[in-house]
Design a protein around this motif. Structure first.
Motif, PDB file in Angstrom:
ATOM      1  N   ASP A   1       0.833  -1.212   0.000  1.00  0.00           N
ATOM      2  CA  ASP A   1       0.000   0.000   0.000  1.00  0.00           C
ATOM      3  C   ASP A   1       0.863   1.256   0.000  1.00  0.00           C
ATOM      4  O   ASP A   1       0.550   2.249   0.660  1.00  0.00           O
ATOM      5  N   GLY A   2       1.993   1.188  -0.704  1.00  0.00           N
ATOM      6  CA  GLY A   2       2.865   2.343  -0.841  1.00  0.00           C
ATOM      7  C   GLY A   2       3.760   2.623   0.342  1.00  0.00           C
ATOM      8  O   GLY A   2       4.490   3.614   0.345  1.00  0.00           O
ATOM      9  N   GLN A   3       3.729   1.752   1.360  1.00  0.00           N
ATOM     10  CA  GLN A   3       4.545   1.936   2.557  1.00  0.00           C
ATOM     11  C   GLN A   3       5.577   0.818   2.670  1.00  0.00           C
ATOM     12  O   GLN A   3       5.305  -0.335   2.328  1.00  0.00           O
ATOM     13  N   HIS A   4       6.755   1.176   3.171  1.00  0.00           N
ATOM     14  CA  HIS A   4       7.806   0.175   3.379  1.00  0.00           C
ATOM     15  C   HIS A   4       7.291  -0.941   4.276  1.00  0.00           C
ATOM     16  O   HIS A   4       6.726  -0.688   5.342  1.00  0.00           O
ATOM     17  N   TYR A   5       7.477  -2.171   3.827  1.00  0.00           N
ATOM     18  CA  TYR A   5       6.909  -3.327   4.524  1.00  0.00           C
ATOM     19  C   TYR A   5       7.988  -4.278   5.055  1.00  0.00           C
ATOM     20  O   TYR A   5       7.945  -4.714   6.188  1.00  0.00           O
ATOM     21  N   CYS A   6       8.961  -4.588   4.201  1.00  0.00           N
ATOM     22  CA  CYS A   6      10.073  -5.456   4.581  1.00  0.00           C
ATOM     23  C   CYS A   6      11.290  -5.092   3.751  1.00  0.00           C
ATOM     24  O   CYS A   6      11.169  -4.543   2.654  1.00  0.00           O
ATOM     25  N   GLY A   7      12.455  -5.435   4.256  1.00  0.00           N
ATOM     26  CA  GLY A   7      13.673  -5.322   3.468  1.00  0.00           C
ATOM     27  C   GLY A   7      13.865  -6.567   2.619  1.00  0.00           C
ATOM     28  O   GLY A   7      13.239  -7.610   2.864  1.00  0.00           O
ATOM     29  N   ALA A   8      14.736  -6.475   1.630  1.00  0.00           N
ATOM     30  CA  ALA A   8      15.032  -7.615   0.764  1.00  0.00           C
ATOM     31  C   ALA A   8      16.325  -7.330   0.012  1.00  0.00           C
ATOM     32  O   ALA A   8      16.834  -6.206   0.027  1.00  0.00           O
TER      33      ALA A   8
ATOM     34  N   ASP B   1      15.387  -9.899 -11.670  1.00  0.00           N
ATOM     35  CA  ASP B   1      13.941 -10.000 -11.491  1.00  0.00           C
ATOM     36  C   ASP B   1      13.545 -10.888 -10.310  1.00  0.00           C
ATOM     37  O   ASP B   1      12.423 -11.363 -10.236  1.00  0.00           O
ATOM     38  N   TRP B   2      14.467 -11.067  -9.343  1.00  0.00           N
ATOM     39  CA  TRP B   2      14.153 -11.844  -8.141  1.00  0.00           C
ATOM     40  C   TRP B   2      14.776 -11.174  -6.913  1.00  0.00           C
ATOM     41  O   TRP B   2      15.927 -10.716  -6.969  1.00  0.00           O
ATOM     42  N   ILE B   3      14.048 -11.158  -5.813  1.00  0.00           N
ATOM     43  CA  ILE B   3      14.581 -10.725  -4.539  1.00  0.00           C
ATOM     44  C   ILE B   3      14.428 -11.841  -3.514  1.00  0.00           C
ATOM     45  O   ILE B   3      13.578 -12.721  -3.650  1.00  0.00           O
ATOM     46  N   VAL B   4      15.266 -11.803  -2.483  1.00  0.00           N
ATOM     47  CA  VAL B   4      15.154 -12.755  -1.374  1.00  0.00           C
ATOM     48  C   VAL B   4      14.893 -11.966  -0.106  1.00  0.00           C
ATOM     49  O   VAL B   4      15.429 -10.878   0.106  1.00  0.00           O
ATOM     50  N   THR B   5      14.027 -12.519   0.747  1.00  0.00           N
ATOM     51  CA  THR B   5      13.614 -11.829   1.967  1.00  0.00           C
ATOM     52  C   THR B   5      13.319 -12.876   3.039  1.00  0.00           C
ATOM     53  O   THR B   5      13.642 -14.061   2.881  1.00  0.00           O
TER      54      THR B   5
ATOM     55  N   VAL C   1       7.132 -16.795  -2.997  1.00  0.00           N
ATOM     56  CA  VAL C   1       7.389 -18.204  -2.695  1.00  0.00           C
ATOM     57  C   VAL C   1       8.139 -18.311  -1.374  1.00  0.00           C
ATOM     58  O   VAL C   1       9.333 -17.993  -1.285  1.00  0.00           O
ATOM     59  N   ALA C   2       7.449 -18.748  -0.338  1.00  0.00           N
ATOM     60  CA  ALA C   2       8.101 -19.023   0.942  1.00  0.00           C
ATOM     61  C   ALA C   2       8.710 -20.419   0.903  1.00  0.00           C
ATOM     62  O   ALA C   2       8.230 -21.306   0.183  1.00  0.00           O
ATOM     63  N   HIS C   3       9.754 -20.623   1.665  1.00  0.00           N
ATOM     64  CA  HIS C   3      10.358 -21.954   1.760  1.00  0.00           C
ATOM     65  C   HIS C   3       9.280 -22.967   2.148  1.00  0.00           C
ATOM     66  O   HIS C   3       8.440 -22.682   3.022  1.00  0.00           O
TER      67      HIS C   3
ATOM     68  N   ASP D   1      13.174 -19.431   7.731  1.00  0.00           N
ATOM     69  CA  ASP D   1      12.531 -18.121   7.561  1.00  0.00           C
ATOM     70  C   ASP D   1      13.110 -17.409   6.333  1.00  0.00           C
ATOM     71  O   ASP D   1      13.848 -16.425   6.446  1.00  0.00           O
ATOM     72  N   VAL D   2      12.741 -17.906   5.168  1.00  0.00           N
ATOM     73  CA  VAL D   2      13.272 -17.364   3.913  1.00  0.00           C
ATOM     74  C   VAL D   2      12.208 -17.471   2.829  1.00  0.00           C
ATOM     75  O   VAL D   2      11.394 -18.401   2.818  1.00  0.00           O
ATOM     76  N   ALA D   3      12.207 -16.502   1.933  1.00  0.00           N
ATOM     77  CA  ALA D   3      11.276 -16.498   0.801  1.00  0.00           C
ATOM     78  C   ALA D   3      11.915 -15.742  -0.352  1.00  0.00           C
ATOM     79  O   ALA D   3      12.828 -14.920  -0.159  1.00  0.00           O
ATOM     80  N   VAL D   4      11.444 -16.012  -1.550  1.00  0.00           N
ATOM     81  CA  VAL D   4      11.853 -15.249  -2.729  1.00  0.00           C
ATOM     82  C   VAL D   4      10.610 -14.668  -3.383  1.00  0.00           C
ATOM     83  O   VAL D   4       9.506 -15.204  -3.249  1.00  0.00           O
ATOM     84  N   MET D   5      10.803 -13.534  -4.073  1.00  0.00           N
ATOM     85  CA  MET D   5       9.708 -12.870  -4.767  1.00  0.00           C
ATOM     86  C   MET D   5      10.129 -12.550  -6.187  1.00  0.00           C
ATOM     87  O   MET D   5      11.231 -12.035  -6.417  1.00  0.00           O
ATOM     88  N   LYS D   6       9.256 -12.867  -7.123  1.00  0.00           N
ATOM     89  CA  LYS D   6       9.500 -12.612  -8.543  1.00  0.00           C
ATOM     90  C   LYS D   6       8.971 -11.225  -8.903  1.00  0.00           C
ATOM     91  O   LYS D   6       7.856 -10.851  -8.523  1.00  0.00           O
ATOM     92  N   LEU D   7       9.777 -10.466  -9.631  1.00  0.00           N
ATOM     93  CA  LEU D   7       9.367  -9.134 -10.066  1.00  0.00           C
ATOM     94  C   LEU D   7       8.766  -9.190 -11.466  1.00  0.00           C
ATOM     95  O   LEU D   7       9.069 -10.103 -12.243  1.00  0.00           O
TER      96      LEU D   7
END
Length: 252
Positions: free
Chosen positions: A48-55, A61-65, A99-101, A112-118
């Motif tokens: 919603d336009g606000q900082h939510y988590c770091g990564a 085109d992929w981040i890990v968080t 995608v969470a582990h 406690d790890v997940a990746v996100m596709k951009l």
């Protein structure tokens, strides 16, 4: 409340619900200072336009968080800013896949790890995942945006500029009972009363030097029974221990 319960309240509940109370949702660094080096891989996951988590950007085109940054969110809820010390600037992309582990759990914390596709490759330089995290005593650095004090009423607005804190890997026994040595890093700072807190979740723990950083961890949670974030160690997911899963998932 159990030691485990206190740790969970300080970490995940903060990263998910505190956003709606006094601050955006991803913990920041207490006792750190403005970033002193370029970190083109640093990402702000925003809801919603606000900082939510770091990564961390690991492919263009992929981040890990952190895995707990995926709880109760859908890809369409999220966007990402990458590559600027200012969390409102940098390359922008939408998240198309979260995608969470498969073995991630919240209570107790595990994997406690997940990746996100951009939705597109971003114009920013990814960070490479280290071959190993290093032994006890290894110097590291953590990065994040968010609250810079324990009491949200005293710092209701997280800093716009990225914060950094020099840290080191400390003996496993320094961390609390839910710490899992094979997949996590017990981490403390030489600076007194300084540590990641409610709102740096998922942000990078790195080693190396400016211009040659390697990624070793992601901010997970408080590391001791004291509910104050800044006292004692923090627990970071050892991303090098999850290398195979990360590489396999992002290659699909």
């Amino acid at each position: 409340m159990s030691k485990r319960g206190r740790a969970a309240v300080c970490a995940v509940a903060g990263a998910i619900t505190l956003t709606m109370a006094v601050a955006p949702s991803a913990s920041a660094i207490i006792g750190g200072h403005d970033a002193t080096s370029p970190y083109p891989f640093m990402a702000s996951v925003q809801k919603d336009g606000q900082h939510y988590c770091g990564a961390s950007l690991i492919e263009q085109d992929w981040i890990v968080t952190a895995g707990h940054c995926t709880v109760d969110v859908e890809p369409e809820d999220l966007s990402v800013r990458v590559g600027d010390h200012d969390r409102t600037k940098g390359a922008e992309a939408k998240v198309t896949e979260v995608v969470a582990h498969p073995d991630f759990s919240y209570e107790p914390f595990r994997n406690d790890v997940a990746v996100m596709k951009l939705d597109r490759p971003v114009d920013a330089e990814p960070i490479r995942l280290a071959a190993d995290s290093g032994p006890t005593g290894t110097g590291t650095r953590i990065l994040g945006w968010g609250m810079t004090c324990e009491d949200g009423s005293e710092c209701p607005k997280p800093p716009m500029r990225l914060q950094e804190l020099d840290t080191r890997i400390v003996p496993d026994e320094r961390c609390s009972e839910d710490y899992e040595a094979k997949n996590e890093l017990c981490t403390d700072s030489p600076t007194e009363n300084a540590q990641a807190c409610i709102l740096d979740s998922g942000g990078p723990q790195i080693k190396g030097r400016p211009g040659d950083w390697e990624l070793i961890g992601a901010t997970s949670r408080d590391g001791d029974a004291d509910p104050k974030c800044a006292t004692g160690p923090g627990i970071y997911t050892d991303l090098t221990a999850h290398r195979d899963w990360i590489e396999r998932t992002t290659a699909e």
